[in-house]
Scaffold this motif. Sequence first.
Motif, PDB file in Angstrom:
ATOM      1  N   ASP A  76    -148.609  13.770 -30.737  1.00  0.00           N
ATOM      2  CA  ASP A  76    -147.338  14.463 -30.950  1.00  0.00           C
ATOM      3  C   ASP A  76    -146.213  13.945 -30.054  1.00  0.00           C
ATOM      4  O   ASP A  76    -145.072  14.382 -30.180  1.00  0.00           O
ATOM      5  N   ASP A  77    -146.497  12.997 -29.184  1.00  0.00           N
ATOM      6  CA  ASP A  77    -145.457  12.374 -28.362  1.00  0.00           C
ATOM      7  C   ASP A  77    -144.721  11.253 -29.101  1.00  0.00           C
ATOM      8  O   ASP A  77    -143.660  10.818 -28.658  1.00  0.00           O
ATOM      9  N   LEU A  78    -145.279  10.771 -30.219  1.00  0.00           N
ATOM     10  CA  LEU A  78    -144.700   9.604 -30.887  1.00  0.00           C
ATOM     11  C   LEU A  78    -143.308   9.866 -31.461  1.00  0.00           C
ATOM     12  O   LEU A  78    -142.370   9.097 -31.194  1.00  0.00           O
ATOM     13  N   GLU A  79    -143.132  10.900 -32.245  1.00  0.00           N
ATOM     14  CA  GLU A  79    -141.811  11.148 -32.853  1.00  0.00           C
ATOM     15  C   GLU A  79    -140.735  11.392 -31.796  1.00  0.00           C
ATOM     16  O   GLU A  79    -139.637  10.829 -31.906  1.00  0.00           O
ATOM     17  N   PRO A  80    -141.000  12.212 -30.755  1.00  0.00           N
ATOM     18  CA  PRO A  80    -139.988  12.341 -29.694  1.00  0.00           C
ATOM     19  C   PRO A  80    -139.699  11.014 -28.992  1.00  0.00           C
ATOM     20  O   PRO A  80    -138.551  10.758 -28.607  1.00  0.00           O
ATOM     21  N   LEU A  81    -140.713  10.148 -28.846  1.00  0.00           N
ATOM     22  CA  LEU A  81    -140.492   8.844 -28.232  1.00  0.00           C
ATOM     23  C   LEU A  81    -139.558   8.006 -29.100  1.00  0.00           C
ATOM     24  O   LEU A  81    -138.631   7.358 -28.585  1.00  0.00           O
ATOM     25  N   ARG A  82    -139.775   8.034 -30.396  1.00  0.00           N
ATOM     26  CA  ARG A  82    -138.884   7.311 -31.309  1.00  0.00           C
ATOM     27  C   ARG A  82    -137.454   7.841 -31.211  1.00  0.00           C
ATOM     28  O   ARG A  82    -136.495   7.061 -31.171  1.00  0.00           O
ATOM     29  N   ALA A  83    -137.318   9.161 -31.165  1.00  0.00           N
ATOM     30  CA  ALA A  83    -135.983   9.765 -31.054  1.00  0.00           C
ATOM     31  C   ALA A  83    -135.332   9.395 -29.720  1.00  0.00           C
ATOM     32  O   ALA A  83    -134.129   9.088 -29.676  1.00  0.00           O
ATOM     33  N   ALA A  84    -136.100   9.394 -28.647  1.00  0.00           N
ATOM     34  CA  ALA A  84    -135.564   9.020 -27.335  1.00  0.00           C
ATOM     35  C   ALA A  84    -135.138   7.557 -27.329  1.00  0.00           C
ATOM     36  O   ALA A  84    -134.090   7.210 -26.761  1.00  0.00           O
ATOM     37  N   GLY A  85    -135.925   6.704 -27.961  1.00  0.00           N
ATOM     38  CA  GLY A  85    -135.554   5.295 -28.051  1.00  0.00           C
ATOM     39  C   GLY A  85    -134.211   5.122 -28.747  1.00  0.00           C
ATOM     40  O   GLY A  85    -133.362   4.334 -28.311  1.00  0.00           O
ATOM     41  N   LYS A  86    -133.998   5.883 -29.805  1.00  0.00           N
ATOM     42  CA  LYS A  86    -132.710   5.815 -30.514  1.00  0.00           C
ATOM     43  C   LYS A  86    -131.577   6.341 -29.636  1.00  0.00           C
ATOM     44  O   LYS A  86    -130.512   5.719 -29.561  1.00  0.00           O
ATOM     45  N   LEU A  87    -131.796   7.465 -28.968  1.00  0.00           N
ATOM     46  CA  LEU A  87    -130.757   8.014 -28.079  1.00  0.00           C
ATOM     47  C   LEU A  87    -130.390   7.012 -26.989  1.00  0.00           C
ATOM     48  O   LEU A  87    -129.204   6.816 -26.685  1.00  0.00           O
ATOM     49  N   LEU A  88    -131.383   6.394 -26.382  1.00  0.00           N
ATOM     50  CA  LEU A  88    -131.136   5.445 -25.294  1.00  0.00           C
ATOM     51  C   LEU A  88    -130.438   4.193 -25.820  1.00  0.00           C
ATOM     52  O   LEU A  88    -129.518   3.669 -25.182  1.00  0.00           O
ATOM     53  N   HIS A  89    -130.859   3.716 -26.978  1.00  0.00           N
ATOM     54  CA  HIS A  89    -130.201   2.562 -27.595  1.00  0.00           C
ATOM     55  C   HIS A  89    -128.752   2.887 -27.917  1.00  0.00           C
ATOM     56  O   HIS A  89    -127.844   2.101 -27.634  1.00  0.00           O
ATOM     57  N   ASP A  90    -128.516   4.075 -28.484  1.00  0.00           N
ATOM     58  CA  ASP A  90    -127.147   4.493 -28.808  1.00  0.00           C
ATOM     59  C   ASP A  90    -126.283   4.634 -27.550  1.00  0.00           C
ATOM     60  O   ASP A  90    -125.065   4.458 -27.609  1.00  0.00           O
ATOM     61  N   ALA A  91    -126.920   4.922 -26.410  1.00  0.00           N
ATOM     62  CA  ALA A  91    -126.191   5.046 -25.142  1.00  0.00           C
ATOM     63  C   ALA A  91    -125.906   3.687 -24.511  1.00  0.00           C
ATOM     64  O   ALA A  91    -125.191   3.600 -23.518  1.00  0.00           O
ATOM     65  N   GLY A  92    -126.486   2.616 -25.082  1.00  0.00           N
ATOM     66  CA  GLY A  92    -126.194   1.273 -24.588  1.00  0.00           C
ATOM     67  C   GLY A  92    -127.345   0.546 -23.935  1.00  0.00           C
ATOM     68  O   GLY A  92    -127.182  -0.592 -23.481  1.00  0.00           O
ATOM     69  N   PHE A  93    -128.519   1.151 -23.883  1.00  0.00           N
ATOM     70  CA  PHE A  93    -129.676   0.454 -23.331  1.00  0.00           C
ATOM     71  C   PHE A  93    -130.129  -0.620 -24.308  1.00  0.00           C
ATOM     72  O   PHE A  93    -130.103  -0.425 -25.524  1.00  0.00           O
ATOM     73  N   LYS A  94    -130.562  -1.736 -23.767  1.00  0.00           N
ATOM     74  CA  LYS A  94    -131.109  -2.819 -24.573  1.00  0.00           C
ATOM     75  C   LYS A  94    -132.606  -2.594 -24.730  1.00  0.00           C
ATOM     76  O   LYS A  94    -133.284  -2.148 -23.814  1.00  0.00           O
ATOM     77  N   SER A  95    -133.112  -2.933 -25.894  1.00  0.00           N
ATOM     78  CA  SER A  95    -134.546  -2.843 -26.133  1.00  0.00           C
ATOM     79  C   SER A  95    -135.235  -4.096 -25.605  1.00  0.00           C
ATOM     80  O   SER A  95    -134.588  -5.088 -25.294  1.00  0.00           O
ATOM     81  N   HIS A  96    -136.537  -4.010 -25.530  1.00  0.00           N
ATOM     82  CA  HIS A  96    -137.351  -5.162 -25.153  1.00  0.00           C
ATOM     83  C   HIS A  96    -137.070  -6.286 -26.137  1.00  0.00           C
ATOM     84  O   HIS A  96    -136.585  -6.029 -27.237  1.00  0.00           O
ATOM     85  N   PRO A  97    -137.373  -7.519 -25.928  1.00  0.00           N
ATOM     86  CA  PRO A  97    -137.793  -8.083 -24.660  1.00  0.00           C
ATOM     87  C   PRO A  97    -136.637  -8.536 -23.790  1.00  0.00           C
ATOM     88  O   PRO A  97    -136.841  -9.053 -22.717  1.00  0.00           O
ATOM     89  N   SER A  98    -135.389  -8.337 -24.266  1.00  0.00           N
ATOM     90  CA  SER A  98    -134.254  -8.762 -23.452  1.00  0.00           C
ATOM     91  C   SER A  98    -134.156  -7.959 -22.166  1.00  0.00           C
ATOM     92  O   SER A  98    -133.579  -8.399 -21.187  1.00  0.00           O
TER      93      SER A  98
END
Length: 168
Positions: A76-98
């Motif tokens: 049950d942690d997977l969907e919140p993790l996906r949502a957090a990844g989107k929030l962080l990306h939208d805030a300007g964080f770069k995803s792996h591997p950069s």
Amino acid sequence: GGIRELPIKDGWNVLDDNLLACSDEHITAVFEMLRGQNRLIEFTGGLEAALLKPWMAHAMKKLRPKQMFFAYDTPDDLEPLRAAGKLLHDAGFKSHPSSHSLRCFVLCGFKGDRTDKAKKRMDETMAAGFTPMAMLWKGETGKRDPVWGEFQREWARPQIIYAQRGKP
């Protein structure tokens, strides 16, 4: 039982996995303290993705953290993790591997787990925008199953993860 907001002390590494469960005022005060540090900020406690709010993601981005760890312990942690990844990306964080700043502890090696299932969780973590960090279950005795040692080594270091898999 329950969240206790402790006095804030100067530091650069937030080990508290319950930080995001605190009041907005307390979290804001912690972020304010972190802005005054002379070192790169780290969140190494394993933050709970389900509690991340957009304003927190934007405030964290302003801190320019070296790394932030979230936790993927149960299905049950997977969907919140996906949502957090989107929030962080939208805030300007770069995803792996950069960037390896967005990390996630992924529990593996517990009773009934298999390496193919654990690898799927690692892949899901990467698809959510995080670099995984395999965390081996120690069991009741505190001992790790040696069969999982090589798997954990392979999924604990970003350099190994991306050298073997290339860019996602």
